[in-house]
Scaffold this motif. Structure first.
Motif, mmCIF file in Angstrom:
data_model
loop_
_atom_site.group_PDB
_atom_site.id
_atom_site.type_symbol
_atom_site.label_atom_id
_atom_site.label_comp_id
_atom_site.label_asym_id
_atom_site.label_seq_id
_atom_site.Cartn_x
_atom_site.Cartn_y
_atom_site.Cartn_z
ATOM 1 N N VAL A 209 30.384 -90.713 32.558
ATOM 2 C CA VAL A 209 31.235 -91.726 31.926
ATOM 3 C C VAL A 209 31.389 -92.855 32.927
ATOM 4 C CG1 VAL A 209 33.515 -92.228 30.967
ATOM 5 C CG2 VAL A 209 32.450 -90.008 30.533
ATOM 6 N N PRO A 210 31.142 -94.113 32.556
ATOM 7 C CA PRO A 210 31.160 -95.211 33.531
ATOM 8 C C PRO A 210 32.471 -95.290 34.301
ATOM 9 C CG PRO A 210 30.246 -95.954 31.440
ATOM 10 C CD PRO A 210 30.795 -94.577 31.202
ATOM 11 N N GLU A 211 32.392 -95.777 35.523
ATOM 12 C CA GLU A 211 33.569 -95.914 36.375
ATOM 13 C C GLU A 211 34.543 -96.930 35.770
ATOM 14 O OE1 GLU A 211 34.032 -98.112 40.471
ATOM 15 O OE2 GLU A 211 33.140 -96.128 40.834
ATOM 16 N N GLY A 212 35.815 -96.566 35.757
ATOM 17 C CA GLY A 212 36.844 -97.442 35.187
ATOM 18 C C GLY A 212 37.087 -97.230 33.714
ATOM 19 N N VAL A 213 36.212 -96.457 33.045
ATOM 20 C CA VAL A 213 36.415 -96.138 31.625
ATOM 21 C C VAL A 213 37.235 -94.861 31.551
ATOM 22 C CG1 VAL A 213 35.297 -95.629 29.430
ATOM 23 C CG2 VAL A 213 34.241 -97.252 31.017
ATOM 24 N N VAL A 214 38.507 -94.996 31.246
ATOM 25 C CA VAL A 214 39.441 -93.868 31.268
ATOM 26 C C VAL A 214 40.295 -93.900 30.003
ATOM 27 C CG1 VAL A 214 39.556 -93.733 33.791
ATOM 28 C CG2 VAL A 214 41.116 -95.252 32.569
ATOM 29 N N PHE A 215 41.000 -92.811 29.772
ATOM 30 C CA PHE A 215 41.951 -92.755 28.664
ATOM 31 C C PHE A 215 43.142 -93.656 28.982
ATOM 32 C CE2 PHE A 215 39.677 -88.789 27.879
ATOM 33 C CZ PHE A 215 39.535 -88.815 26.493
ATOM 34 N N ARG A 216 43.541 -94.476 28.002
ATOM 35 C CA ARG A 216 44.651 -95.409 28.177
ATOM 36 C C ARG A 216 45.751 -95.109 27.158
ATOM 37 N NH1 ARG A 216 42.845 -100.002 31.068
ATOM 38 N NH2 ARG A 216 40.618 -99.819 31.566
ATOM 39 N N THR B 8 58.867 -91.626 27.724
ATOM 40 C CA THR B 8 58.801 -93.014 28.196
ATOM 41 C C THR B 8 58.381 -93.074 29.663
ATOM 42 O OG1 THR B 8 61.191 -92.890 28.674
ATOM 43 C CG2 THR B 8 60.517 -93.813 26.550
ATOM 44 N N GLU B 9 58.857 -92.119 30.474
ATOM 45 C CA GLU B 9 58.458 -92.099 31.881
ATOM 46 C C GLU B 9 56.977 -91.744 32.011
ATOM 47 O OE1 GLU B 9 59.293 -92.524 35.997
ATOM 48 O OE2 GLU B 9 60.317 -93.120 34.153
ATOM 49 N N LEU B 10 56.490 -90.835 31.155
ATOM 50 C CA LEU B 10 55.070 -90.493 31.166
ATOM 51 C C LEU B 10 54.219 -91.714 30.837
ATOM 52 C CD1 LEU B 10 52.638 -88.498 31.061
ATOM 53 C CD2 LEU B 10 53.237 -88.087 28.667
ATOM 54 N N ILE B 11 54.601 -92.451 29.809
ATOM 55 C CA ILE B 11 53.833 -93.643 29.414
ATOM 56 C C ILE B 11 53.857 -94.686 30.529
ATOM 57 C CG2 ILE B 11 53.726 -95.535 27.758
ATOM 58 C CD1 ILE B 11 52.795 -92.909 26.635
ATOM 59 N N ARG B 12 55.005 -94.851 31.178
ATOM 60 C CA ARG B 12 55.116 -95.860 32.243
ATOM 61 C C ARG B 12 54.191 -95.529 33.415
ATOM 62 N NH1 ARG B 12 57.540 -96.499 36.963
ATOM 63 N NH2 ARG B 12 58.505 -94.436 36.837
ATOM 64 N N LEU B 13 54.226 -94.278 33.894
ATOM 65 C CA LEU B 13 53.378 -93.887 35.021
ATOM 66 C C LEU B 13 51.897 -93.917 34.629
ATOM 67 C CD1 LEU B 13 55.498 -90.924 36.433
ATOM 68 C CD2 LEU B 13 55.236 -93.196 37.424
ATOM 69 N N TRP B 14 51.606 -93.500 33.418
ATOM 70 C CA TRP B 14 50.220 -93.521 32.939
ATOM 71 C C TRP B 14 49.688 -94.947 32.907
ATOM 72 C CZ3 TRP B 14 48.688 -91.296 27.453
ATOM 73 C CH2 TRP B 14 47.298 -91.310 27.330
ATOM 74 N N ASP B 15 50.493 -95.864 32.349
ATOM 75 C CA ASP B 15 50.059 -97.262 32.273
ATOM 76 C C ASP B 15 49.895 -97.875 33.660
ATOM 77 O OD1 ASP B 15 49.674 -99.824 30.740
ATOM 78 O OD2 ASP B 15 51.490 -100.361 31.824
ATOM 79 N N GLU B 16 50.816 -97.588 34.579
ATOM 80 C CA GLU B 16 50.702 -98.131 35.935
ATOM 81 C C GLU B 16 49.478 -97.566 36.644
ATOM 82 O OE1 GLU B 16 54.379 -97.267 37.812
ATOM 83 O OE2 GLU B 16 55.524 -98.814 36.706
ATOM 84 N N GLY B 17 49.167 -96.281 36.399
ATOM 85 C CA GLY B 17 47.963 -95.701 37.002
ATOM 86 C C GLY B 17 46.695 -96.344 36.470
ATOM 87 N N VAL B 18 46.644 -96.617 35.164
ATOM 88 C CA VAL B 18 45.465 -97.262 34.575
ATOM 89 C C VAL B 18 45.307 -98.684 35.099
ATOM 90 C CG1 VAL B 18 44.502 -98.107 32.400
ATOM 91 C CG2 VAL B 18 45.468 -95.811 32.518
ATOM 92 N N SER C 246 45.937 -83.767 28.931
ATOM 93 C CA SER C 246 44.495 -83.743 29.193
ATOM 94 C C SER C 246 43.962 -85.148 29.457
ATOM 95 C CB SER C 246 43.767 -83.112 28.006
ATOM 96 O OG SER C 246 44.008 -83.842 26.821
ATOM 97 N N ARG C 247 44.537 -86.140 28.808
ATOM 98 C CA ARG C 247 44.043 -87.506 28.988
ATOM 99 C C ARG C 247 44.461 -88.099 30.330
ATOM 100 N NH1 ARG C 247 45.828 -90.300 23.467
ATOM 101 N NH2 ARG C 247 47.576 -88.867 23.691
ATOM 102 N N THR C 248 45.698 -87.835 30.764
ATOM 103 C CA THR C 248 46.098 -88.332 32.084
ATOM 104 C C THR C 248 45.335 -87.609 33.193
ATOM 105 O OG1 THR C 248 47.955 -86.771 32.180
ATOM 106 C CG2 THR C 248 48.385 -88.931 31.222
ATOM 107 N N LEU C 249 45.029 -86.329 32.996
ATOM 108 C CA LEU C 249 44.239 -85.593 33.987
ATOM 109 C C LEU C 249 42.807 -86.123 34.050
ATOM 110 C CD1 LEU C 249 45.504 -81.962 33.303
ATOM 111 C CD2 LEU C 249 45.899 -83.299 35.369
ATOM 112 N N PHE C 250 42.275 -86.570 32.918
ATOM 113 C CA PHE C 250 40.935 -87.160 32.931
ATOM 114 C C PHE C 250 40.920 -88.426 33.780
ATOM 115 C CE2 PHE C 250 37.348 -89.572 31.411
ATOM 116 C CZ PHE C 250 36.373 -88.619 31.189
ATOM 117 N N VAL C 251 41.996 -89.212 33.704
ATOM 118 C CA VAL C 251 42.094 -90.414 34.542
ATOM 119 C C VAL C 251 42.100 -90.015 36.014
ATOM 120 C CG1 VAL C 251 43.435 -92.489 35.031
ATOM 121 C CG2 VAL C 251 43.362 -91.586 32.703
#
Length: 406
Positions: free
Chosen positions: A176-183, A4-14, A37-42
């Motif tokens: 990959v266009p800017e702003g297009v990241v793993f969510r 849950t903490e991973l999802i929260r930080l990931w969502d706030e970063g996106v 791998s997906r959060t590192l891509f962001v």
């Protein structure tokens, strides 16, 4: 790290990436202790937006280490390598990206949270861009010709690139266009919000006056005046009723309406004042206003009414067994009676009806014996007691010694 903490930080970063707050996005993403791998891509996309190419390459190295078959990771790193003039590494990434396309002309990453489709012609396009920078123009032209024949190829973009190569002009790589990241998944983000499964409690009706508590009854805070307060041992404390309304005239006194029930802690006959609790407040009232709580009678039951405190406990005496009305059968004269007795060993109750003549001059009568069930038997009028006792015992299936008739 909790999921849950991973999802929260990931969502706030996106969300920070969407607002182009690159530093805020890095601050949130760097707090993830076990990145995927997906959060590192962001994170690599944020470094690329800040033109921190070395940090972007380093992060993409971690992305590929986490997922060795992520074709879009090789594609993105090849483009960054070209920006730093690392042509050999860029060409190697293009080869690996083409390999991990697995002979597919397109890979849609939407299911993984990346709204981007990687086409095989784009990988070939970047490979041609590497050969342009190496001065291998003919090789670049051949690769672009193969790219134009791929399904889903953008003919205009490839045609423009072929014109640039014919003029010996270097073509720009594709990213990959800017702003297009793993969510993160929308369902996972929604699960982070607290849910009220029970709803807001409401008090519909309560025996306690002015009650506004809507929680679980055992968790109710014990407010003085609503529950029996604790008193010292030997103290004469009780509920009493206020005869007339009283307005407080000095500090420490209470304003109480007429008919209110108060809990009396102690009474001081010298000062004619009593220490009481009313509606959660403790104060003083004159003694002459207090009288015992009256009893409310309803039928044969008596009950004390104490609305400001806890209800009085029920009586400890069990209810008596109701007495059934006994009526004589129509064939018995009103002068005859029915009596009961108990047999001493088994304590069973036996009742017998007195004999009644059916017809004038008859030599036998019908006797009914009431036991666990009722039996009837015909006996002579002049039958002796012991014989009648034996006949009733035989009929009931009981020893004659246990039966007494009256």
């Amino acid at each position: 790290m909790l999921y849950t903490e991973l999802i929260r930080l990931w969502d706030e970063g996106v969300r920070a990436v969407d607002n182009r707050d690159w530093q805020g996005a890095l601050a949130k993403l760097n707090q993830i202790s076990d990145p995927t791998s997906r959060t590192l891509f962001v994170t690599s996309s944020v470094h690329l937006a800040l033109e921190q190419f070395d940090m972007a390459i380093k992060t993409l190295d971690s992305v590929i280490a986490k997922d060795e078959r992520l074709a879009v990771g090789f594609f993105q790193r090849a483009a960054v390598h070209m920006m730093t003039n690392r042509l050999e590494e860029a060409l190697g990434d293009c080869i690996w990206a083409q390999k991990h396309m697995r002979e597919n002309t397109i890979i849609d990453y939407k299911q993984l949270g990346l709204r981007y489709k990687l086409y095989s012609w784009q990988v070939l396009y970047n490979a041609a861009a590497v050969h342009c920078r190496m001065g291998q123009w003919e090789k670049a032209g051949e690769i672009l010709l193969a790219a134009s024949q791929e399904r889903g190829g953008r003919g205009v973009q490839v045609d423009l690139a072929m014109d640039s190569i014919a003029r010996r002009e270097v073509i720009a790589p594709l990213f990959v266009p800017e702003g297009v990241v793993f969510r993160p998944r929308k369902q996972d983000v929604e699960e982070l919000r607290p849910r009220d499964f029970l709803g807001k409690p409401e008090v519909i009706i309560s025996d306690i006056p002015h009650d506004d508590f809507g929680g679980f009854e055992p968790l109710r805070p014990q407010k003085p005046g609503y529950y029996e307060p604790k008193v010292e041992e030997g103290q004469d404390s009780r509920y009493m009723c206020v005869k007339n309304a009283y307005m407080a005239k000095s500090p420490g006194e209470l304003t109480v309406p007429a008919g209110a029930h108060v809990f009396v802690f102690s009474q001081d006959d010298r000062n004619d004042l009593a220490t009481v609790i009313y509606d959660g407040q403790r104060g003083l009232l004159p003694n002459f206003l207090l009288e015992p709580v009256t009893k409310k009678t309803k039928g044969k039951k008596k009950k004390y009414s104490v609305p400001s405190g806890i209800p009085l406990p029920p009586s400890l005496k069990p209810p008596t067994r109701p007495e059934a009305a006994v009526s004589l059968p129509p064939e018995l004269p009103s002068s005859y009676t029915i009596d009961t007795c108990t047999s001493s060993p088994s304590q069973d109750i036996i009742t017998t009806q007195s004999p009644s003549r059916q017809t004038e001059g008859a030599d036998s009568v019908i006797v009914k014996a009431h036991y666990t069930y009722t039996v009837a038997l015909s006996v002579p009028i002049d039958i002796e007691y012991r014989e009648l006792q034996e006949r009733v015992a035989q009929k009931l299936g009981q020893p004659a010694a246990l039966i007494r008739l009256r």
